[in-house]
Design a protein around this motif. Structure first.
Motif, PDB file in Angstrom:
ATOM      1  N   ASN A 184      28.936 -13.769  28.796  1.00 50.59           N
ATOM      2  CA  ASN A 184      27.687 -13.211  28.305  1.00 50.59           C
ATOM      3  C   ASN A 184      26.349 -13.910  28.685  1.00 50.59           C
ATOM      4  N   PRO A 185      25.998 -13.731  29.895  1.00 53.79           N
ATOM      5  CA  PRO A 185      24.852 -14.475  30.183  1.00 53.79           C
ATOM      6  C   PRO A 185      23.614 -13.796  29.452  1.00 53.79           C
ATOM      7  N   ARG A 186      22.767 -14.794  29.461  1.00 53.20           N
ATOM      8  CA  ARG A 186      21.440 -14.012  28.780  1.00 53.20           C
ATOM      9  C   ARG A 186      20.486 -13.610  29.910  1.00 53.20           C
ATOM     10  N   THR A 187      19.744 -12.597  29.538  1.00 52.94           N
ATOM     11  CA  THR A 187      18.607 -12.112  30.482  1.00 52.94           C
ATOM     12  C   THR A 187      17.366 -12.959  30.305  1.00 52.94           C
ATOM     13  N   PRO A 188      16.773 -12.905  31.238  1.00 56.96           N
ATOM     14  CA  PRO A 188      15.219 -13.592  30.878  1.00 56.96           C
ATOM     15  C   PRO A 188      14.446 -13.241  29.880  1.00 56.96           C
ATOM     16  N   GLU A 189      14.508 -11.757  29.458  1.00 56.57           N
ATOM     17  CA  GLU A 189      14.047 -11.270  28.469  1.00 56.57           C
ATOM     18  C   GLU A 189      14.484 -11.788  27.265  1.00 56.57           C
ATOM     19  N   GLN A 190      16.067 -11.920  27.096  1.00 58.37           N
ATOM     20  CA  GLN A 190      16.508 -12.555  25.918  1.00 58.37           C
ATOM     21  C   GLN A 190      16.007 -13.872  25.635  1.00 58.37           C
ATOM     22  N   LEU A 191      15.922 -14.658  26.723  1.00 55.39           N
ATOM     23  CA  LEU A 191      15.543 -15.858  26.733  1.00 55.39           C
ATOM     24  C   LEU A 191      14.132 -15.946  26.232  1.00 55.39           C
ATOM     25  N   GLN A 192      13.089 -15.358  26.541  1.00 54.66           N
ATOM     26  CA  GLN A 192      11.854 -15.394  26.278  1.00 54.66           C
ATOM     27  C   GLN A 192      11.757 -14.880  25.020  1.00 54.66           C
ATOM     28  N   HIS A 193      12.574 -13.916  24.486  1.00 47.74           N
ATOM     29  CA  HIS A 193      12.609 -13.797  22.911  1.00 47.74           C
ATOM     30  C   HIS A 193      13.008 -14.865  22.159  1.00 47.74           C
ATOM     31  N   LEU A 194      14.194 -15.731  22.713  1.00 45.76           N
ATOM     32  CA  LEU A 194      14.618 -16.873  21.841  1.00 45.76           C
ATOM     33  C   LEU A 194      13.666 -17.961  21.792  1.00 45.76           C
ATOM     34  N   VAL A 195      12.893 -18.242  23.151  1.00 53.87           N
ATOM     35  CA  VAL A 195      11.867 -19.199  23.037  1.00 53.87           C
ATOM     36  C   VAL A 195      10.791 -18.968  22.133  1.00 53.87           C
ATOM     37  N   ALA A 196      10.480 -17.634  22.055  1.00 50.59           N
ATOM     38  CA  ALA A 196       9.181 -16.932  21.199  1.00 50.59           C
ATOM     39  C   ALA A 196       9.547 -17.387  19.573  1.00 50.59           C
ATOM     40  N   GLU A 197      10.863 -16.894  19.371  1.00 52.73           N
ATOM     41  CA  GLU A 197      11.359 -16.914  17.923  1.00 52.73           C
ATOM     42  C   GLU A 197      11.411 -18.675  17.695  1.00 52.73           C
ATOM     43  N   SER A 198      11.849 -19.427  18.613  1.00 55.10           N
ATOM     44  CA  SER A 198      11.944 -20.793  18.035  1.00 55.10           C
ATOM     45  C   SER A 198      10.670 -21.522  17.943  1.00 55.10           C
ATOM     46  N   ARG A 199       9.550 -20.987  18.673  1.00 60.83           N
ATOM     47  CA  ARG A 199       8.204 -21.425  18.472  1.00 60.83           C
ATOM     48  C   ARG A 199       7.714 -20.829  16.978  1.00 60.83           C
ATOM     49  N   ARG A 200       8.267 -19.450  16.738  1.00 56.07           N
ATOM     50  CA  ARG A 200       7.550 -18.916  15.425  1.00 56.07           C
ATOM     51  C   ARG A 200       8.353 -19.669  14.306  1.00 56.07           C
ATOM     52  N   LEU A 201       9.481 -20.262  14.516  1.00 52.26           N
ATOM     53  CA  LEU A 201      10.138 -20.933  13.259  1.00 52.26           C
ATOM     54  C   LEU A 201       9.919 -22.299  13.244  1.00 52.26           C
ATOM     55  N   GLY A 202       8.999 -22.835  14.191  1.00 48.78           N
ATOM     56  CA  GLY A 202       8.702 -24.261  14.446  1.00 48.78           C
ATOM     57  C   GLY A 202       9.730 -25.063  14.610  1.00 48.78           C
ATOM     58  N   LEU A 203      10.704 -24.551  15.564  1.00 50.31           N
ATOM     59  CA  LEU A 203      11.593 -25.402  16.058  1.00 50.31           C
ATOM     60  C   LEU A 203      11.416 -26.200  17.313  1.00 50.31           C
ATOM     61  N   ILE A 204      10.325 -25.831  18.148  1.00 54.53           N
ATOM     62  CA  ILE A 204       9.842 -26.384  19.370  1.00 54.53           C
ATOM     63  C   ILE A 204       8.432 -26.604  19.388  1.00 54.53           C
ATOM     64  N   GLU A 205       7.945 -27.636  19.817  1.00 56.78           N
ATOM     65  CA  GLU A 205       6.529 -27.657  19.766  1.00 56.78           C
ATOM     66  C   GLU A 205       5.861 -26.737  20.654  1.00 56.78           C
ATOM     67  N   ALA A 206       4.399 -26.682  20.636  1.00 55.34           N
ATOM     68  CA  ALA A 206       3.668 -25.798  21.366  1.00 55.34           C
ATOM     69  C   ALA A 206       3.559 -26.155  22.822  1.00 55.34           C
ATOM     70  N   ASN A 207       3.817 -27.369  23.366  1.00 58.61           N
ATOM     71  CA  ASN A 207       3.734 -27.756  24.767  1.00 58.61           C
ATOM     72  C   ASN A 207       5.022 -27.359  25.172  1.00 58.61           C
ATOM     73  N   ASP A 208       6.215 -27.514  24.478  1.00 59.87           N
ATOM     74  CA  ASP A 208       7.463 -27.027  25.080  1.00 59.87           C
ATOM     75  C   ASP A 208       7.537 -25.520  25.262  1.00 59.87           C
ATOM     76  N   HIS A 209       6.904 -24.732  24.139  1.00 64.09           N
ATOM     77  CA  HIS A 209       6.972 -23.406  24.233  1.00 64.09           C
ATOM     78  C   HIS A 209       6.222 -22.996  25.470  1.00 64.09           C
ATOM     79  N   ALA A 210       5.172 -23.521  26.002  1.00 61.72           N
ATOM     80  CA  ALA A 210       4.111 -23.005  26.937  1.00 61.72           C
ATOM     81  C   ALA A 210       4.966 -23.537  28.316  1.00 61.72           C
ATOM     82  N   VAL A 211       5.786 -24.509  28.253  1.00 61.68           N
ATOM     83  CA  VAL A 211       6.374 -24.796  29.450  1.00 61.68           C
ATOM     84  C   VAL A 211       7.751 -23.862  29.704  1.00 61.68           C
ATOM     85  N   LEU A 212       8.368 -23.786  28.408  1.00 62.95           N
ATOM     86  CA  LEU A 212       9.633 -22.892  28.939  1.00 62.95           C
ATOM     87  C   LEU A 212       9.057 -21.531  29.247  1.00 62.95           C
ATOM     88  N   SER A 213       8.202 -20.908  28.528  1.00 60.27           N
ATOM     89  CA  SER A 213       7.577 -19.390  28.764  1.00 60.27           C
ATOM     90  C   SER A 213       6.984 -19.593  30.296  1.00 60.27           C
TER      91      SER A 213
END
Length: 279
Positions: A120-149
């Motif tokens: 069940n591999p993740r699509t890039p769109e799903q990964l983008q959503h996970l990264v955005a949600e992680s940032r929204r919930l404060g689970l990752i820092e802004a710099n990490d969010h920018a690099v991952l995105s």
């Protein structure tokens, strides 16, 4: 690898139980019997203490301490353990396969369909959503969010904007000496230069190899010091270009058009910058 680790932990637990618990229990039983406990009670207490000691040592020394060491020193632990652990998993692969088959069979009996690893591999769109949600919930820092995105957006980007055209490529003649290569690298402030014509290079030479050749006093040319570089089509994605350069152990790729003409070069540094540095 996960199944191999689980099997190894289970075997260690069983081995400790078979060897250590009877030894500790047999040592403690006479002591408790000597202080007045009945023989059956002395044996039971000694067995419980032995079980607790072995479980404590196995969890702390056998699991928690090695796990903490591996987390603190991931590269060294992987270097030391990769080969012996791979050998162990190869040795017990038939047993692991048999246990896995039994486990899948039991799941099917209760109407659960086993799912293969990575099915069940993740699509890039799903990964983008996970990264955005992680940032929204404060689970990752802004710099990490920018690099991952940025990495997710640039994965399928075209390398065309990163291509250095032949007119901007600095090269040394194929007959250049080691000292001439060193001088050219220092003037260009580059550690690697193409050898031969930029429109049809024979390879790339590293200033390190030129220094070593000069130190040895060997009379070699840039063509003899050069190593081949991989060729990529212009439409290659950034992610694919990075993978092919790493597989070829090269820092530079030659971009060739469909007609065989050289369209330019692209460097691994530029590719990684595109992946990891937010725009």
């Amino acid at each position: 690898m996960l199944a191999g680790a689980q099997l190894a932990i289970t075997l260690c637990s069983l081995g400790l139980g078979v060897v250590s618990e009877p030894l500790i229990a047999s040592t403690l039983t006479p002591l408790f019997h000597a202080v007045g406990l009945p023989e059956a009670a002395a044996h039971a207490v000694a067995f419980v203490i032995a079980l607790a000691v072995v479980t404590f040592l196995h969890m702390v020394l056998g699991e928690m301490a090695p796990k903490s060491w591996a987390i603190a020193h991931p590269e060294r632990s992987a270097t030391l353990l990769a080969l012996p652990f791979r050998a162990f998993t190869l040795l017990v692969r038939p047993l692991i396969s048999a246990l896995n088959a039994v486990s899948n069979g039991l799941l099917r009996l209760v109407k659960v369909r086993p799912r293969e690893e990575g099915a069940n591999p993740r699509t890039p769109e799903q990964l983008q959503h996970l990264v955005a949600e992680s940032r929204r919930l404060g689970l990752i820092e802004a710099n990490d969010h920018a690099v991952l995105s940025q990495a997710l957006r640039a994965t399928h980007a075209d390398i065309t904007p990163l291509i250095i055209p032949p007119g901007q490529i600095i090269a040394v003649p194929a007959a250049a000496t080691a000292q001439q290569v060193i001088d050219a690298c220092l003037r260009a402030q580059r550690s690697r230069l193409l050898v031969g014509s930029p429109a049809d290079p024979a390879g790339v030479v590293h200033i390190r190899d030129a220094y070593l050749a000069r130190k040895r006093g060997t009379d070699v040319t840039a063509a003899q010091l050069a190593y081949r570089i991989p060729a990529l089509p212009p439409g290659t994605s950034v992610a694919d270009a990075v993978a092919r350069l790493r597989a070829a152990r090269s820092q530079i790729a030659l971009i060739r058009a469909d007609d065989g003409a050289t369209a330019g070069i692209v460097s691994l540094d530029d590719l990684l910058t595109t992946l990891l540095v937010p725009a």
